[in-house]
Design an enzyme around this catalytic site. Structure first.
Site, mmCIF file in Angstrom:
data_model
loop_
_atom_site.group_PDB
_atom_site.id
_atom_site.type_symbol
_atom_site.label_atom_id
_atom_site.label_comp_id
_atom_site.label_asym_id
_atom_site.label_seq_id
_atom_site.Cartn_x
_atom_site.Cartn_y
_atom_site.Cartn_z
ATOM 1 N N GLU A 159 0.844 -1.193 0.000
ATOM 2 C CA GLU A 159 0.000 0.000 0.000
ATOM 3 C C GLU A 159 0.881 1.246 0.000
ATOM 4 O OE1 GLU A 159 -3.453 2.278 2.574
ATOM 5 O OE2 GLU A 159 -2.029 0.922 3.555
ATOM 6 N N CYS A 163 3.319 9.987 -1.646
ATOM 7 C CA CYS A 163 4.158 10.114 -2.843
ATOM 8 C C CYS A 163 4.258 11.599 -3.171
ATOM 9 C CB CYS A 163 3.558 9.346 -4.023
ATOM 10 S SG CYS A 163 4.469 9.566 -5.569
ATOM 11 N N VAL A 171 8.201 18.939 -12.844
ATOM 12 C CA VAL A 171 8.183 19.057 -14.304
ATOM 13 C C VAL A 171 9.498 18.529 -14.890
ATOM 14 C CG1 VAL A 171 7.433 20.554 -16.200
ATOM 15 C CG2 VAL A 171 6.920 21.215 -13.869
ATOM 16 N N LYS A 172 10.101 17.546 -14.239
ATOM 17 C CA LYS A 172 11.313 16.915 -14.749
ATOM 18 C C LYS A 172 11.150 15.404 -14.879
ATOM 19 C CE LYS A 172 14.445 20.403 -12.801
ATOM 20 N NZ LYS A 172 15.615 20.645 -11.905
ATOM 21 N N GLY A 175 8.177 12.088 -11.094
ATOM 22 C CA GLY A 175 6.998 11.336 -10.660
ATOM 23 C C GLY A 175 6.959 9.965 -11.294
ATOM 24 N N THR A 176 7.169 9.913 -12.606
ATOM 25 C CA THR A 176 7.187 8.633 -13.310
ATOM 26 C C THR A 176 8.404 7.804 -12.907
ATOM 27 O OG1 THR A 176 5.939 9.409 -15.226
ATOM 28 C CG2 THR A 176 7.446 7.579 -15.595
ATOM 29 N N GLY A 204 -5.429 11.267 -11.920
ATOM 30 C CA GLY A 204 -4.796 11.379 -13.241
ATOM 31 C C GLY A 204 -3.369 10.888 -13.234
#
Length: 435
Positions: A159, A163, A171-172, A175-176, A204
């Site tokens: 779980e 994050c 914006v770099k 996150g991914t 999203g």
């Protein structure tokens, strides 16, 4: 502790009542997970299993023959990251404080005491991306981004609690990168699913990372371990053990290049031929108003140059309504069978059928049972999409599983009683396998 990702112990532990109570509030924290991370997300689509394609004709290039571009270095290799746990070491305590500060700044709606309690909880772990600037070492600014999570090895899921990515580093694409690194690490812990509660701002982001609102994990695996959170949406992501999530863009590019090479090989000659316009009476005697799929395909195939370009009747029919209806039926069948397996897994007497029998412990099992089967294997076959053609085939495997258990264990024990109970349950829902 090394900056490289730590490989955690694979040793399993049993869940205790304390574990369950400690996670009563964990779902609450997940609701704000990735609220800020969505801003720096790179697009990423979840992978899904597909039916094996038919072998190409002898004169068409194969993936082996295709000349692919040289494999570039993996950008993730240059990223400093670490799995941070509360083990009382100086380095980890400094990083945990940095993570706590990061989550508190980026998730202002979450109580700071609650964030601190989960981050420093010894049952939680955090994946942190670290700055490569030596001047920021051992301070809050060293933490670029982080994910705090709790793994449940016995139930094979984790779980996500928090994050976030630092505001100065958004914006770099971090996150991914964070989520991909977490998926790669989850495989080493035997995790099959990632689960979280997301608020409206985070949905999203999680969708782009492969999460879905349709939870396929059996409810019995997570019920009671995580708390239902009002106002949040539960989301799940299946972590495929064979996918290198750090090279997804390269895999897509390689597939694209291969397809383009096949297209070029098939049209190398036909695209150089110029055909005259169709004569006015070309469709004379044909029912051009008919919308029948076969008739439309035949009319298209009759046009000069279409067949020469490599199109066949099967190719043209594949884009018709019949093909679409067929795909829809296959998808519906897959969903129905997964739901049936989930219903069986939720039964309290199905615990001994959920995983394959460990033949290292039960050494004579294969001497008695020649065709072993279990619920986890059935689920994998369904997801693969090329095993069960009907629900009745799935029902046959479930009855085989029951009979295998009764054959090996014999009467007068718990396993046999579970098999009898499951057999009665399957008989009660048997009409669902014929609908």
């Amino acid at each position: 502790m090394s900056d490289e990702e730590v490989q955690p112990s694979r040793k399993k532990r049993k869940l205790s009542q304390d574990d369950a109570e400690a996670t009563d509030e964990a779902g609450l924290s997940s609701s704000a997970a990735a609220t800020t991370a969505q801003e720096e997300d790179e697009s990423s689509s979840p992978e899904s299993s597909q039916e094996a394609p038919a072998p190409p004709p002898p004169d068409t290039p194969t993936m082996k023959d295709a000349k692919l571009p040289p494999r570039p270095p993996n950008v993730y290799d240059s990223i400093r990251r670490a799995i941070v746990i509360n083990d009382n070491t100086r380095t980890n305590l400094i990083r945990l404080i940095g993570l706590k500060s990061l989550f508190a700044r980026q998730l202002p709606k979450m109580p700071k005491e609650y964030i601190a309690r989960l981050v420093f909880d010894r049952r939680h772990k955090s994946l942190a991306i670290l700055s490569s600037d030596p001047s920021k070492k051992d301070c809050d600014d060293e933490i670029i981004g982080g994910i705090c999570y709790r793994a449940y090895p016995e139930m094979r899921f984790a779980e996500i609690a928090f994050c976030a990515v630092s505001a100065s580093q958004q914006v770099k694409g971090y996150g991914t990168k964070l989520m991909n690194l977490l998926k790669m690490h989850a495989v080493t812990e035997g995790i099959d699913f990632l689960i979280t509660y997301a608020d409206n701002y985070a949905i999203g982001y999680f969708k782009k990372q492969g999460f879905t609102k349709a939870v396929t994990m059996p409810k019995g695996r997570y019920q009671g371990l995580i708390k239902d959170y009002d106002g949040g949406t539960i989301m799940e992501c299946y972590v495929h053990p064979s996918i290198d999530f750090t090279r997804v863009p390269e895999m897509i590019e390689a597939q694209r290049e291969f397809i383009l090479q096949r297209i070029r090989a098939g049209t190398a000659k036909s695209d150089k031929v110029v055909y005259p316009p169709l004569p006015p009476d070309f469709y004379a005697g044909q029912d051009v108003k008919s919308r029948a799929e076969k008739g439309a395909a035949e009319r298209a195939l009759a046009i000069p140059g279409v067949a020469e370009a490599g199109w066949t009747m099967a190719d043209l029919m594949a884009s018709t309504r019949d093909a679409k209806d067929s795909d829809k039926k296959k998808h519906q069948l897959k969903s129905d069978m997964l739901a049936l397996v989930s219903k069986v897994q939720d039964q309290q007497y199905s615990w001994c059928f959920r995983d394959p029998v460990d033949t290292n412990e039960v050494k004579d099992y294969l001497d008695v049972v020649t065709d072993p089967i279990d619920l986890k294997t059935m689920e994998k076959r369904i997801r693969r999409g090329d095993w069960y053609k009907t629900k009745h085939m799935l029902f046959s495997d479930m009855m085989k599983m029951v009979n295998n258990c009764k054959l090996y264990n014999g009467e007068g024990n718990t396993y046999y009683d579970c098999a009898v109970s499951l057999e009665k349950y399957l008989a009660s829902i048997s009409p669902m396998f014929t609908e």
